[in-house]
Write a protein that holds these residues in place. Structure first.
Motif, short mmCIF file in Angstrom:
data_model
loop_
_atom_site.label_atom_id
_atom_site.label_comp_id
_atom_site.label_asym_id
_atom_site.label_seq_id
_atom_site.Cartn_x
_atom_site.Cartn_y
_atom_site.Cartn_z
N LEU A 1 0.74 -1.45 -0.11
CA LEU A 1 -0.09 0.23 0.10
C LEU A 1 0.81 1.20 0.06
N GLY A 2 1.87 1.07 0.60
CA GLY A 2 2.99 2.32 0.80
C GLY A 2 3.45 2.80 -0.62
N GLN A 3 3.47 1.66 -1.72
CA GLN A 3 4.19 1.99 -2.82
C GLN A 3 3.16 2.41 -3.76
N PHE A 4 1.88 1.95 -3.38
CA PHE A 4 0.59 2.87 -4.21
C PHE A 4 0.61 4.32 -3.63
N PHE A 5 0.79 4.63 -2.62
CA PHE A 5 0.73 5.97 -2.26
C PHE A 5 1.94 6.75 -2.94
N GLN A 6 3.00 6.02 -2.67
CA GLN A 6 4.34 6.56 -3.48
C GLN A 6 4.09 6.92 -4.70
N LYS A 7 3.59 5.97 -5.37
CA LYS A 7 3.66 6.03 -6.99
C LYS A 7 2.53 7.23 -7.58
N GLY A 8 1.50 7.13 -6.73
CA GLY A 8 0.57 8.55 -7.31
C GLY A 8 -0.09 7.83 -8.28
N HIS A 9 -0.60 6.68 -8.55
CA HIS A 9 -1.24 6.29 -9.70
C HIS A 9 -2.83 6.52 -9.76
N ALA A 10 -3.28 7.32 -8.99
CA ALA A 10 -4.67 7.46 -9.27
C ALA A 10 -5.10 7.96 -10.59
N SER A 11 -4.31 8.57 -11.16
CA SER A 11 -4.70 9.23 -12.70
C SER A 11 -4.24 8.54 -13.61
N ALA A 12 -3.62 7.18 -13.28
CA ALA A 12 -3.12 6.19 -14.41
C ALA A 12 -4.37 5.30 -14.95
N ALA A 13 -5.66 5.51 -14.38
CA ALA A 13 -6.81 4.67 -14.80
C ALA A 13 -8.10 5.56 -14.43
N THR A 14 -9.05 5.43 -15.17
CA THR A 14 -10.32 5.93 -14.91
C THR A 14 -10.92 5.54 -13.46
N PHE A 15 -11.61 6.39 -12.79
CA PHE A 15 -12.36 5.86 -11.69
C PHE A 15 -13.07 4.65 -12.10
N GLU A 16 -13.68 4.51 -13.06
CA GLU A 16 -14.54 3.31 -13.53
C GLU A 16 -13.69 2.08 -13.55
N GLU A 17 -12.26 2.24 -14.20
CA GLU A 17 -11.44 1.22 -14.22
C GLU A 17 -11.08 0.72 -12.77
N TRP A 18 -10.57 1.92 -11.87
CA TRP A 18 -10.26 1.45 -10.43
C TRP A 18 -11.18 0.73 -9.78
N MET A 19 -12.77 1.12 -10.05
CA MET A 19 -13.71 0.49 -9.31
C MET A 19 -13.82 -1.05 -9.92
N GLU A 20 -13.80 -1.22 -11.09
CA GLU A 20 -13.92 -2.66 -11.38
C GLU A 20 -12.81 -3.63 -10.92
N SER A 21 -11.48 -2.92 -10.84
CA SER A 21 -10.64 -3.58 -10.35
C SER A 21 -10.74 -3.96 -8.89
N TYR A 22 -11.19 -3.04 -8.29
CA TYR A 22 -11.42 -3.17 -6.62
C TYR A 22 -12.61 -4.22 -6.67
N LEU A 23 -13.60 -4.02 -7.36
CA LEU A 23 -14.58 -5.24 -7.55
C LEU A 23 -14.08 -6.69 -7.51
N TYR A 24 -13.12 -6.77 -8.63
CA TYR A 24 -12.46 -8.12 -8.81
C TYR A 24 -11.82 -8.56 -7.50
N PHE A 25 -10.98 -7.32 -6.88
CA PHE A 25 -10.34 -7.65 -5.50
C PHE A 25 -11.39 -8.33 -4.57
N LEU A 26 -12.27 -7.62 -4.30
CA LEU A 26 -13.13 -7.90 -3.12
C LEU A 26 -13.98 -9.27 -3.33
N GLU A 27 -14.32 -9.52 -4.71
CA GLU A 27 -14.98 -10.59 -4.83
C GLU A 27 -14.04 -11.91 -4.88
N ARG A 28 -12.59 -11.65 -4.93
CA ARG A 28 -11.83 -12.57 -4.64
C ARG A 28 -11.83 -12.92 -3.27
N HIS A 29 -12.16 -12.14 -2.51
CA HIS A 29 -12.22 -12.43 -1.20
C HIS A 29 -13.13 -13.77 -0.84
N PHE A 30 -14.24 -13.77 -1.48
CA PHE A 30 -15.23 -14.81 -1.35
C PHE A 30 -14.77 -16.22 -2.20
#
Length: 340
Positions: A185-214
């Motif tokens: 997580l620290g490297q994610f902060f350090q790189k500042g990649h927020a603008s490297a993808a749209t919010f919709e793309e980040w949201m879809e990726s996060y959904l894949y991460f959360l569903e992977r929990h199950f």
């Protein structure tokens, strides 16, 4: 949702007392009223569509024999019992579907007062109905099917790219058979990649991460015969000081805040505890900002360590699960965060 359905894991809620069971039974009754209403409304809408189709065909019916009469298209029907996977097309627009007691109780717990232990069923019901609509709108059940597939081509390229910009690995299971996640997580902060993808793309990726929990909880339950209902999460804050100095952290915090409020709120009570490590004193202000928009119940599960708490790791899991760079024996690939 319904990640334990079809598995022989005993009674996952055996520890509930009489009061908790009564609250759960009443909650199920409330939810099933909404489910029956949604199914009825969906059936009525499909009947109307079929009537329209029949009217269109009636003008040519005299050219067909009686045994070739038009047969209305039947809508896909919901399963009668809760199931882990199902086609999104079988669901009404509300996303409602049969749910097992484990899923229902998870939403009840999400709004239980953490000190007085009182339930708030109406609040929990609204949270659940909102989550089901969200899942249907964002095709979460399609994500479940894609994750269950053995073909990597089923994962969208934008999701795979986001996963290289925010590194997390499923390292194994803890001493209670719960899946273990390590994230840089620290490297994610350090790189500042927020603008490297749209919010919709980040949201879809996060959904894949959360569903992977199950997915991982279901695999753990299937392998052990135990009702695994949570994961444990370990975040490495190495790099966060640089992110504060270069101010890139302040491009990431709004993204995380938006993801928590837009997505994570629909996935309550799936993390048992959270350990943040390599957290320097300088980062305390940034941590307090992040903690401010977390759910209070989630925030109470967080432990902070200035360095790598190897002994705490060993309390939670065997050394074969701890990544080698933190003093364990796990040699699975754990890449550095990539550049955009």
């Amino acid at each position: 949702m319904n990640h334990l359905c079809g598995l022989d894991v005993g009674d996952p809620l055996a520890a509930l007392n009489d009061h908790e069971r009564r609250v759960l039974a009443a909650f199920r009754e409330r939810y099933e009223f909404h489910l029956k209403t949604a199914v009825r409304d969906s059936a009525d809408a499909n009947d109307g569509d079929n009537d329209d189709e029949e009217k269109k065909d009636s003008s040519s019916s005299h050219q067909q024999s009686s045994n070739d009469d038009h047969e209305p298209t039947k809508p896909n029907s919901l399963p009668l019992q809760p199931t882990y996977t199902l086609p999104p097309s079988s669901l009404p627009p509300s996303g409602l579907r049969p749910l097992d007691d484990v899923t229902l109780y998870r939403y009840l717990l999400s709004d239980r007062h953490h000190k007085h232990l009182t339930f708030h069923p109406e609040t929990s019901l609204q949270r659940l109905l909102s989550a089901l609509r969200f899942r249907q709108t964002h095709q979460a059940d399609l994500i479940v099917r894609n994750l269950a597939s053995s073909s990597p081509t089923d994962i969208p390229p934008s999701v795979l790219r986001c996963q290289t910009l925010r590194i997390a690995i499923w390292a194994g299971r803890d001493r209670h058979h719960r899946p273990v996640v390590f994230e840089r997580l620290g490297q994610f902060f350090q790189k500042g990649h927020a603008s490297a993808a749209t919010f919709e793309e980040w949201m879809e990726s996060y959904l894949y991460f959360l569903e992977r929990h199950f997915v991982e909880m279901r695999r753990a339950a299937e392998a052990t015969g135990r009702p695994v209902q949570r994961i444990v999460y370990f975040a490495d804050f190495q790099g966060v000081v640089s992110s504060i100095l270069n101010r890139k952290i302040w491009t990431i915090v709004p993204l995380l805040k938006h993801l928590v409020r837009t997505v994570e709120c629909h996935y309550p009570e799936i993390v048992d505890h959270i350990i943040l490590f390599n957290v320097p004193r300088m980062a305390s202000a940034a941590y307090n900002v992040v903690k401010g928009f977390l759910d209070p119940v989630t925030a109470e599960k967080i432990e902070l360590f200035a360095g790598v708490p190897l002994e705490r790791f060993r309390e939670c899991m065997g050394e074969e699960v701890i990544p080698k760079e933190y003093g364990g024996r796990n040699e699975m690939e754990y890449p550095q965060t990539g550049d955009a």
